[in-house]
Design a protein around this motif. Structure first.
Motif, PDB file in Angstrom:
ATOM      1  N   PRO A 184      37.840  50.155  35.624  1.00  0.00           N
ATOM      2  CA  PRO A 184      36.701  49.313  35.216  1.00  0.00           C
ATOM      3  C   PRO A 184      35.530  49.321  36.194  1.00  0.00           C
ATOM      4  O   PRO A 184      34.376  49.274  35.780  1.00  0.00           O
ATOM      5  N   ASN A 185      35.802  49.332  37.522  1.00  0.00           N
ATOM      6  CA  ASN A 185      34.737  49.424  38.519  1.00  0.00           C
ATOM      7  C   ASN A 185      33.642  48.401  38.237  1.00  0.00           C
ATOM      8  O   ASN A 185      32.487  48.749  37.962  1.00  0.00           O
ATOM      9  N   VAL A 186      33.990  47.126  38.312  1.00  0.00           N
ATOM     10  CA  VAL A 186      33.110  46.031  37.899  1.00  0.00           C
ATOM     11  C   VAL A 186      31.838  46.013  38.746  1.00  0.00           C
ATOM     12  O   VAL A 186      31.899  46.069  39.974  1.00  0.00           O
ATOM     13  N   ASP A 216      37.533  44.097  42.055  1.00  0.00           N
ATOM     14  CA  ASP A 216      37.547  44.041  40.595  1.00  0.00           C
ATOM     15  C   ASP A 216      38.438  42.910  40.104  1.00  0.00           C
ATOM     16  O   ASP A 216      38.083  42.143  39.201  1.00  0.00           O
ATOM     17  N   LEU A 217      39.616  42.804  40.705  1.00  0.00           N
ATOM     18  CA  LEU A 217      40.573  41.792  40.297  1.00  0.00           C
ATOM     19  C   LEU A 217      40.009  40.394  40.511  1.00  0.00           C
ATOM     20  O   LEU A 217      40.198  39.493  39.673  1.00  0.00           O
ATOM     21  N   PRO A 222      40.100  35.717  38.625  1.00  0.00           N
ATOM     22  CA  PRO A 222      39.958  35.021  39.912  1.00  0.00           C
ATOM     23  C   PRO A 222      41.205  34.211  40.264  1.00  0.00           C
ATOM     24  O   PRO A 222      41.779  33.522  39.415  1.00  0.00           O
ATOM     25  N   GLY A 223      41.632  34.334  41.511  1.00  0.00           N
ATOM     26  CA  GLY A 223      42.770  33.563  41.981  1.00  0.00           C
ATOM     27  C   GLY A 223      44.128  34.120  41.597  1.00  0.00           C
ATOM     28  O   GLY A 223      45.157  33.526  41.920  1.00  0.00           O
ATOM     29  N   VAL A 241      49.770  50.231  36.219  1.00  0.00           N
ATOM     30  CA  VAL A 241      48.677  49.469  36.818  1.00  0.00           C
ATOM     31  C   VAL A 241      48.678  49.754  38.309  1.00  0.00           C
ATOM     32  O   VAL A 241      49.711  49.636  38.974  1.00  0.00           O
ATOM     33  N   VAL A 242      47.519  50.129  38.844  1.00  0.00           N
ATOM     34  CA  VAL A 242      47.369  50.385  40.274  1.00  0.00           C
ATOM     35  C   VAL A 242      46.231  49.504  40.789  1.00  0.00           C
ATOM     36  O   VAL A 242      45.131  49.528  40.235  1.00  0.00           O
ATOM     37  N   VAL A 243      46.528  48.720  41.830  1.00  0.00           N
ATOM     38  CA  VAL A 243      45.514  47.877  42.459  1.00  0.00           C
ATOM     39  C   VAL A 243      45.333  48.363  43.889  1.00  0.00           C
ATOM     40  O   VAL A 243      46.277  48.348  44.684  1.00  0.00           O
TER      41      VAL A 243
END
Length: 342
Positions: A184-186, A216-217, A222-223, A241-243
Motif C-alpha cells: 500500500p505504501n501509504v 503504514d500500519l 492505529p494502535g 502478510v509481511v510487516v
C-alpha cells in the motif's frame, strides 16, 4: 542469504515460476536539496538547489528486482518529458523490460524530499493531472497481456483517481493466472489514509502477499500490533502478510494449510545514509527469493517456512544495501551482502 540470479525464459511461455514478475505503478522524480557547487557566485536572493533522482515505489521495486536477476516487466505510464526520459533510461539500464509501458502525454510526477537527521524522508508532491494515475481498463488489458508469475502493485497508482479503480479490477483478472502482491505504501500528503482503509479488505481478498511498513500500519490500524494486524488481514483472505519494522527487522505471517506460521528476521546492520526506497528494496528482495525458489505463479501453495525465512533475509539484505547509499539506488546481485548467520 545472498541473492542469486535467475535467467529470463527464452521466449513467452505460460505463467509460472519462470515467467517474469510484472510490476505496476508509478515513477516519481525524487528531488533532494543539494548544496551549491563549489566556487558558485553568491546570489542576491535565496536559492535552493535540487538533485533529481528517479524514484516511485513500484519503479524502485522493478529496478531492484531486475538488478537482482529476476526477469521484470514494468507496467507504467511514462511521460515524454525530461523526467520521463530519466525514468526510461534508469529502468532500461537496470534491465527492466519496458515493452508494456504506455507512452503518456501527461507530465511526470515530482516529489521533493526533506530528510531528517536519521535519513527518513518527508515528501511534498506535485502530482495533479500527472501521467501515473490516468490508467484505463483498455490500457491495462494490453499492458498486462503477457505471461507473468506475479503481479506486484500498490502505492499511489492503486488509490489515485481516475485510474485506481481500473487497477483494482485488473487484480481480479490477474489472480486467475498469477500471484498477486500489494504494497500500500501509504502517502497521507496525497491521499487520506481513510481511503486506504476503505479498500484494504478488497485488496486482501485479491492478494496473496501484503507488505506494509510499521508507518503504514500506524496509518491504517492505529494502535494495532503487527501480529494482531496480520490476523485481521488474513481474515480478509491474504495468505502472506509481511510487516517491515525499520531497524527492528521484519515480521512475516503465513496462513498455510497446516496452520499459521510466524517468522521474524533482524535488520542487517548498516551505516544509514537515508531510508529512501528501503521498503521497495525489501519487497524486491522478498519477491526475488520467492521467484528463484519457485513459489510464485499461484496461491503460494509451495511456500515453506524455510523458503520464507530465506526470502525475508534477502529482503533485509537488499534494504540495508539501499539504505547505505543516497536515494533509491538498490544493489546489483554481485554487490549484495554475503551469507548471514540468523
Amino acid at each position: 542469504m545472498s541473492p542469486t540470479s535467475s535467467s529470463p525464459p527464452d521466449g513467452p511461455g505460460p505463467a509460472g515460476p519462470a515467467a517474469p514478475v510484472a510490476v505496476l505503478g508509478e515513477c516519481v522524480a525524487d528531488a533532494f536539496t543539494a548544496p551549491p557547487p563549489a566556487g558558485a557566485p553568491e546570489r542576491s536572493v535565496p536559492s535552493l538547489g535540487l538533485e533529481v533522482l528517479p524514484g516511485g515505489g513500484p519503479a524502485n521495486t522493478a529496478v531492484a528486482l531486475a538488478r537482482l536477476g529476476t526477469p521484470t516487466r514494468f507496467l507504467g505510464r511514462l511521460s515524454g518529458d525530461v523526467f520521463g526520459r530519466l525514468f526510461r533510461a534508469h529502468l532500461t539500464a537496470s534491465g527492466v523490460d519496458l515493452a508494456a509501458a504506455v507512452e503518456a502525454r501527461e507530465p511526470s510526477t515530482l516529489a521533493v524530499a526533506d530528510l531528517d537527521a536519521e535519513g527518513r524522508a518527508e515528501y511534498s508532491f506535485h502530482a495533479e493531472g500527472t501521467a501515473d494515475w490516468q490508467w484505463t481498463d483498455a490500457e491495462l488489458a494490453t499492458a498486462a497481456a503477457g505471461p507473468a508469475s506475479c503481479l506486484h502493485t500498490g502505492s499511489l497508482a492503486l488509490v489515485r483517481p481516475p485510474g485506481g479503480e481500473a487497477v483494482e479490477r485488473l487484480l481480479e483478472r490477474m489472480r486467475e493466472r498469477a500471484t498477486v502482491s500489494i504494497d500500500p505504501n501509504v502517502r497521507p500528503p496525497l491521499v487520506d489514509p481513510a481511503v486506504y482503509r476503505a479498500r484494504l479488505a478488497r485488496w486482501c481478498a485479491a492478494a496473496d502477499i501484503l507488505r506494509l511498513s510499521d508507518d503504514d500500519l500506524g496509518h491504517l490500524l492505529p494502535g494495532t500490533g503487527p501480529e494482531e494486524a496480520a490476523d485481521a488481514f488474513h481474515g480478509h483472505g491474504v495468505s502472506l502478510v509481511v510487516v517491515t519494522l525499520g531497524g527492528e527487522g521484519a515480521l512475516a505471517s503465513l496462513d498455510a494449510a497446516e496452520g499459521r506460521v510466524r517468522l521474524r528476521v533482524p535488520a542487517r546492520p548498516t551505516a544509514v545514509v537515508d531510508t529512501v526506497g528501503a521498503g521497495d528494496a525489501f519487497m524486491a528482495g522478498l519477491l526475488h527469493a520467492l521467484h528463484t525458489g519457485g513459489a510464485l505463479g499461484g496461491r503460494l501453495d509451495g511456500l515453506t517456512p524455510g523458503l520464507l525465512r530465506d526470502a525475508l533475509a534477502t529482503g533485509a539484505d537488499v534494504a540495508a544495501a539501499t539504505c547505505a547509499v543516497r536515494g533509491a539506488d538498490p544493489p546489483w546481485a554481485h554487490r549484495t551482502n554475503g551469507p548471514r548467520d540468523d
